[in-house]
Design a protein around this motif. Structure first.
Motif, PDB file in Angstrom:
ATOM      1  N   VAL A  60       0.810  -1.219   0.000  1.00 51.78           N
ATOM      2  CA  VAL A  60       0.000   0.000   0.000  1.00 51.78           C
ATOM      3  C   VAL A  60       0.840   1.264   0.000  1.00 51.78           C
ATOM      4  CG1 VAL A  60      -1.701   1.338   1.326  1.00 51.78           C
ATOM      5  CG2 VAL A  60      -1.962  -1.132   1.112  1.00 51.78           C
ATOM      6  N   GLU A  61       1.882   1.287   0.795  1.00 52.98           N
ATOM      7  CA  GLU A  61       2.671   2.514   0.937  1.00 52.98           C
ATOM      8  C   GLU A  61       3.695   2.701  -0.186  1.00 52.98           C
ATOM      9  OE1 GLU A  61       4.841  -0.754   3.187  1.00 52.98           O
ATOM     10  OE2 GLU A  61       2.756  -0.094   2.886  1.00 52.98           O
ATOM     11  N   GLU A  62       3.823   1.733  -1.082  1.00 58.66           N
ATOM     12  CA  GLU A  62       4.863   1.777  -2.122  1.00 58.66           C
ATOM     13  C   GLU A  62       4.348   2.381  -3.430  1.00 58.66           C
ATOM     14  OE1 GLU A  62       7.642  -2.071  -0.933  1.00 58.66           O
ATOM     15  OE2 GLU A  62       5.888  -2.381  -2.233  1.00 58.66           O
ATOM     16  N   THR A  63       5.287   2.985  -4.169  1.00 63.03           N
ATOM     17  CA  THR A  63       5.000   3.456  -5.530  1.00 63.03           C
ATOM     18  C   THR A  63       6.010   2.811  -6.474  1.00 63.03           C
ATOM     19  OG1 THR A  63       6.422   5.389  -5.239  1.00 63.03           O
ATOM     20  CG2 THR A  63       4.063   5.668  -4.745  1.00 63.03           C
ATOM     21  N   ALA A  64       5.668   2.764  -7.745  1.00 65.29           N
ATOM     22  CA  ALA A  64       6.551   2.084  -8.699  1.00 65.29           C
ATOM     23  C   ALA A  64       6.310   2.599 -10.105  1.00 65.29           C
ATOM     24  CB  ALA A  64       6.312   0.577  -8.631  1.00 65.29           C
ATOM     25  N   LYS A  65       7.210   2.218 -10.993  1.00 66.17           N
ATOM     26  CA  LYS A  65       7.036   2.470 -12.420  1.00 66.17           C
ATOM     27  C   LYS A  65       6.939   1.132 -13.133  1.00 66.17           C
ATOM     28  CE  LYS A  65       9.431   6.911 -12.898  1.00 66.17           C
ATOM     29  NZ  LYS A  65       8.220   7.660 -13.268  1.00 66.17           N
ATOM     30  N   ILE A  66       6.092   1.071 -14.143  1.00 63.48           N
ATOM     31  CA  ILE A  66       5.946  -0.156 -14.928  1.00 63.48           C
ATOM     32  C   ILE A  66       7.128  -0.264 -15.883  1.00 63.48           C
ATOM     33  CG2 ILE A  66       4.562  -1.322 -16.685  1.00 63.48           C
ATOM     34  CD1 ILE A  66       2.097  -0.123 -15.351  1.00 63.48           C
ATOM     35  N   ILE A  67       7.733  -1.458 -15.931  1.00 59.27           N
ATOM     36  CA  ILE A  67       8.846  -1.656 -16.861  1.00 59.27           C
ATOM     37  C   ILE A  67       8.494  -2.630 -17.983  1.00 59.27           C
ATOM     38  CG2 ILE A  67      10.586  -1.119 -15.127  1.00 59.27           C
ATOM     39  CD1 ILE A  67      11.118  -4.131 -14.903  1.00 59.27           C
ATOM     40  N   GLY A  68       7.324  -3.246 -17.896  1.00 54.96           N
ATOM     41  CA  GLY A  68       6.925  -4.142 -18.977  1.00 54.96           C
ATOM     42  C   GLY A  68       5.864  -5.129 -18.546  1.00 54.96           C
ATOM     43  N   ILE A  69       5.425  -5.930 -19.505  1.00 61.34           N
ATOM     44  CA  ILE A  69       4.440  -6.986 -19.255  1.00 61.34           C
ATOM     45  C   ILE A  69       5.081  -8.326 -19.593  1.00 61.34           C
ATOM     46  CG2 ILE A  69       2.174  -7.914 -19.892  1.00 61.34           C
ATOM     47  CD1 ILE A  69       1.296  -5.094 -20.585  1.00 61.34           C
ATOM     48  N   SER A  70       4.915  -9.289 -18.722  1.00 57.17           N
ATOM     49  CA  SER A  70       5.496 -10.611 -18.912  1.00 57.17           C
ATOM     50  C   SER A  70       5.033 -11.238 -20.227  1.00 57.17           C
ATOM     51  CB  SER A  70       5.101 -11.519 -17.746  1.00 57.17           C
ATOM     52  OG  SER A  70       5.410 -12.866 -18.018  1.00 57.17           O
ATOM     53  N   LYS A  71       5.904 -12.065 -20.820  1.00 60.57           N
ATOM     54  CA  LYS A  71       5.534 -12.798 -22.032  1.00 60.57           C
ATOM     55  C   LYS A  71       4.402 -13.775 -21.772  1.00 60.57           C
ATOM     56  CE  LYS A  71       9.978 -12.614 -24.467  1.00 60.57           C
ATOM     57  NZ  LYS A  71      11.078 -13.406 -25.063  1.00 60.57           N
ATOM     58  N   GLU A  72       4.150 -14.052 -20.502  1.00 62.24           N
ATOM     59  CA  GLU A  72       3.061 -14.961 -20.132  1.00 62.24           C
ATOM     60  C   GLU A  72       1.702 -14.353 -20.459  1.00 62.24           C
ATOM     61  OE1 GLU A  72       2.127 -18.607 -19.245  1.00 62.24           O
ATOM     62  OE2 GLU A  72       4.147 -17.989 -18.666  1.00 62.24           O
ATOM     63  N   SER A  73       1.655 -13.027 -20.565  1.00 61.37           N
ATOM     64  CA  SER A  73       0.426 -12.329 -20.949  1.00 61.37           C
ATOM     65  C   SER A  73       0.420 -12.162 -22.461  1.00 61.37           C
ATOM     66  CB  SER A  73       0.350 -10.962 -20.264  1.00 61.37           C
ATOM     67  OG  SER A  73      -0.833 -10.288 -20.621  1.00 61.37           O
ATOM     68  N   ARG A  74      -0.579 -12.746 -23.122  1.00 60.63           N
ATOM     69  CA  ARG A  74      -0.574 -12.779 -24.583  1.00 60.63           C
ATOM     70  C   ARG A  74      -1.894 -12.283 -25.159  1.00 60.63           C
ATOM     71  NH1 ARG A  74       1.611 -17.554 -22.654  1.00 60.63           N
ATOM     72  NH2 ARG A  74       3.722 -18.048 -23.362  1.00 60.63           N
ATOM     73  N   GLY A  75      -1.860 -12.040 -26.456  1.00 60.34           N
ATOM     74  CA  GLY A  75      -3.075 -11.780 -27.217  1.00 60.34           C
ATOM     75  C   GLY A  75      -3.949 -10.674 -26.656  1.00 60.34           C
ATOM     76  N   GLU A  76      -5.265 -10.986 -26.581  1.00 58.45           N
ATOM     77  CA  GLU A  76      -6.251 -10.000 -26.149  1.00 58.45           C
ATOM     78  C   GLU A  76      -5.981  -9.507 -24.739  1.00 58.45           C
ATOM     79  OE1 GLU A  76      -8.450  -8.600 -27.998  1.00 58.45           O
ATOM     80  OE2 GLU A  76      -7.943  -9.816 -29.753  1.00 58.45           O
ATOM     81  N   SER A  77      -5.540 -10.398 -23.840  1.00 56.12           N
ATOM     82  CA  SER A  77      -5.267 -10.008 -22.451  1.00 56.12           C
ATOM     83  C   SER A  77      -4.159  -8.966 -22.391  1.00 56.12           C
ATOM     84  CB  SER A  77      -4.871 -11.232 -21.622  1.00 56.12           C
ATOM     85  OG  SER A  77      -5.918 -12.168 -21.583  1.00 56.12           O
ATOM     86  N   ARG A  78      -3.119  -9.171 -23.203  1.00 58.12           N
ATOM     87  CA  ARG A  78      -2.004  -8.228 -23.236  1.00 58.12           C
ATOM     88  C   ARG A  78      -2.440  -6.880 -23.817  1.00 58.12           C
ATOM     89  NH1 ARG A  78       3.378  -9.453 -23.035  1.00 58.12           N
ATOM     90  NH2 ARG A  78       4.811  -7.792 -23.666  1.00 58.12           N
ATOM     91  N   ARG A  79      -3.198  -6.940 -24.899  1.00 58.37           N
ATOM     92  CA  ARG A  79      -3.658  -5.700 -25.535  1.00 58.37           C
ATOM     93  C   ARG A  79      -4.567  -4.904 -24.595  1.00 58.37           C
ATOM     94  NH1 ARG A  79      -3.186  -8.933 -30.145  1.00 58.37           N
ATOM     95  NH2 ARG A  79      -5.234  -9.877 -29.861  1.00 58.37           N
ATOM     96  N   ARG A  80      -5.378  -5.624 -23.827  1.00 61.34           N
ATOM     97  CA  ARG A  80      -6.287  -4.949 -22.893  1.00 61.34           C
ATOM     98  C   ARG A  80      -5.491  -4.205 -21.815  1.00 61.34           C
ATOM     99  NH1 ARG A  80      -8.599  -6.112 -17.979  1.00 61.34           N
ATOM    100  NH2 ARG A  80     -10.617  -5.098 -17.570  1.00 61.34           N
ATOM    101  N   LEU A  81      -4.451  -4.849 -21.287  1.00 61.12           N
ATOM    102  CA  LEU A  81      -3.625  -4.188 -20.270  1.00 61.12           C
ATOM    103  C   LEU A  81      -2.960  -2.930 -20.830  1.00 61.12           C
ATOM    104  CD1 LEU A  81      -1.933  -7.279 -18.529  1.00 61.12           C
ATOM    105  CD2 LEU A  81      -3.678  -5.763 -17.559  1.00 61.12           C
ATOM    106  N   LEU A  82      -2.460  -3.038 -22.054  1.00 56.78           N
ATOM    107  CA  LEU A  82      -1.823  -1.879 -22.684  1.00 56.78           C
ATOM    108  C   LEU A  82      -2.829  -0.754 -22.911  1.00 56.78           C
ATOM    109  CD1 LEU A  82       0.447  -3.731 -25.271  1.00 56.78           C
ATOM    110  CD2 LEU A  82       1.209  -2.542 -23.200  1.00 56.78           C
ATOM    111  N   ASP A  83      -4.035  -1.120 -23.363  1.00 55.65           N
ATOM    112  CA  ASP A  83      -5.079  -0.118 -23.594  1.00 55.65           C
ATOM    113  C   ASP A  83      -5.491   0.580 -22.303  1.00 55.65           C
ATOM    114  OD1 ASP A  83      -5.085  -0.708 -26.275  1.00 55.65           O
ATOM    115  OD2 ASP A  83      -6.830  -2.032 -26.191  1.00 55.65           O
ATOM    116  N   LEU A  84      -5.401  -0.148 -21.184  1.00 55.07           N
ATOM    117  CA  LEU A  84      -5.784   0.422 -19.893  1.00 55.07           C
ATOM    118  C   LEU A  84      -4.694   1.331 -19.312  1.00 55.07           C
ATOM    119  CD1 LEU A  84      -7.503  -2.670 -18.214  1.00 55.07           C
ATOM    120  CD2 LEU A  84      -8.623  -0.552 -18.952  1.00 55.07           C
ATOM    121  N   GLY A  85      -3.520   1.368 -19.982  1.00 53.54           N
ATOM    122  CA  GLY A  85      -2.466   2.269 -19.542  1.00 53.54           C
ATOM    123  C   GLY A  85      -1.288   1.621 -18.851  1.00 53.54           C
ATOM    124  N   PHE A  86      -1.256   0.276 -18.814  1.00 57.20           N
ATOM    125  CA  PHE A  86      -0.140  -0.423 -18.171  1.00 57.20           C
ATOM    126  C   PHE A  86       1.033  -0.516 -19.158  1.00 57.20           C
ATOM    127  CE2 PHE A  86      -3.879  -1.737 -15.845  1.00 57.20           C
ATOM    128  CZ  PHE A  86      -3.457  -1.671 -14.521  1.00 57.20           C
TER     129      PHE A  86
END
Length: 340
Positions: free
Chosen positions: A272-298
């Motif tokens: 809860v008290e931590e902040t971070a920067k996103i450095i990427g999405i694992s290769k385990e996330s593919r296809g529509e799931s990956r595109r959805r995360l990117l569209d949401l701003g991740f």
């Protein structure tokens, strides 16, 4: 005294004709349905035998009829009868008690493997099915697609070289890319490398790997290796596996000295008290799931923190680009972050 009744005879004639039509009419008659269903089942048995022999031979193991009967989920007598036919048709042969593929049989087996791995790739990239389901669903489809459909599927996927587990997908001419790396238990302590392959058989071991939430493409560092357990660090977490389970992971070690930053972790570990920067999405996330995360701003470089913790455990809400977005733990585990 019985008398001949032509009307009754005529009725009986039509009844017999009707029954024969239902039984033997082309294509949809019961006789042909049962016969074609038997042929279909026989085809499945043949292809499953070929695939099993292919995997046994590739792993350097020998298999006899008794072993094959134990690993296949068919009637024992049916397997024996199909083996006889396959021998006659030059798909397999006996070397003493050991069953082996002929050149023709091996070519056929490679085609089945190609369909299976392409379909797993399709399920991973184009659908929302969980990875626990890919194998069984691909097992069904590998017997149904014809050659033309397989090539269309391959083209639709961009002619991939590997399936989602990291297994090479044979080309239509039977060629396969090489899997880089060695089994995890063979790596010495302090080795740094990347997971390039996760073996999905036997199923009981694969389920243990899934339960550990280990991802293909992840960087790891071996910190303990002995006869009782293998311990490695990856993406801010520590994993402990029995050697028999670790052997299902293939890791490509880095030739040059590589440093894994300590503050790189999975979003699921953020407090809860931590902040971070996103450095990427694992290769385990593919296809529509990956595109959805990117569209949401991740996306790489975006600031992120926890907005709301679910008292029941999940999903938790994360604040990113001014928007609160809820993610399940397994989704958050596929997003890599660098803690501030």
């Amino acid at each position: 005294m019985n008398t001949y009744n032509p009307i009754n005879t005529l009725i009986l004639f039509f009844i017999i004709v009707g029954v024969l039509f239902v039984l033997f009419r082309p294509i949809k008659g019961w006789f042909w349905i049962i016969k074609n269903n038997f042929k279909s089942n026989e085809k499945v048995v043949i292809e499953d035998i070929l695939k099993q022999l292919y995997h046994f031979e590739n792993s350097g193991n020998k298999v006899d009829t008794k072993t094959l009967v134990q690993v296949l989920k068919f009637n024992n007598n049916q397997i024996i009868e199909v083996i006889k036919k396959m021998t006659i048709n030059n798909l397999i042969y006996f070397d003493s008690d050991v069953l082996k593929l002929t050149e023709t049989g091996r070519d056929y087996a490679v085609r089945i493997v190609r369909v299976h791995r392409l379909w797993e790739r399709y399920l991973a990239d184009k659908t929302g099915f969980k990875r626990e389901e890919w194998h069984d669903r691909a097992e069904l489809m590998e017997h149904k697609l014809n050659h033309e459909e397989v090539e269309k599927l391959s083209a639709h996927l961009g002619n991939p070289k590997f399936d989602p587990h990291g297994d090479p997908i044979p080309t239509k001419t039977g060629k396969m890319a090489k899997v880089n790396g060695v089994e995890l238990p063979l790596l010495p302590v302090n080795t740094i490398g990347r997971i390039t392959h996760i073996e999905d058989e036997p199923e009981i071991i694969y389920k243990q790997i899934l339960a550990e939430n280990i991802h293909i493409g992840s960087l790891i560092r071996v910190i303990e290796n002995n006869t009782t357990r293998i311990v490695f660090q990856s993406e801010g977490e520590e994993f402990k596996l029995a050697p028999i389970v670790a052997a299902n992971l293939t890791v490509a070690p880095f030739e040059k000295e590589t440093v894994i930053e300590d503050n790189i972790a999975r979003l699921s570990s953020l407090k809860v008290e931590e902040t971070a920067k996103i450095i990427g999405i694992s290769k385990e996330s593919r296809g529509e799931s990956r595109r959805r995360l990117l569209d949401l701003g991740f996306v790489k470089g975006a600031d992120i923190k926890i907005d709301l913790m679910n008292p029941l455990g999940e999903p938790n809400a994360y604040l990113i680009k001014g928007t609160s977005i809820a993610l399940r733990k397994d989704q958050a585990a596929k997003i890599l972050i660098k803690k501030d």
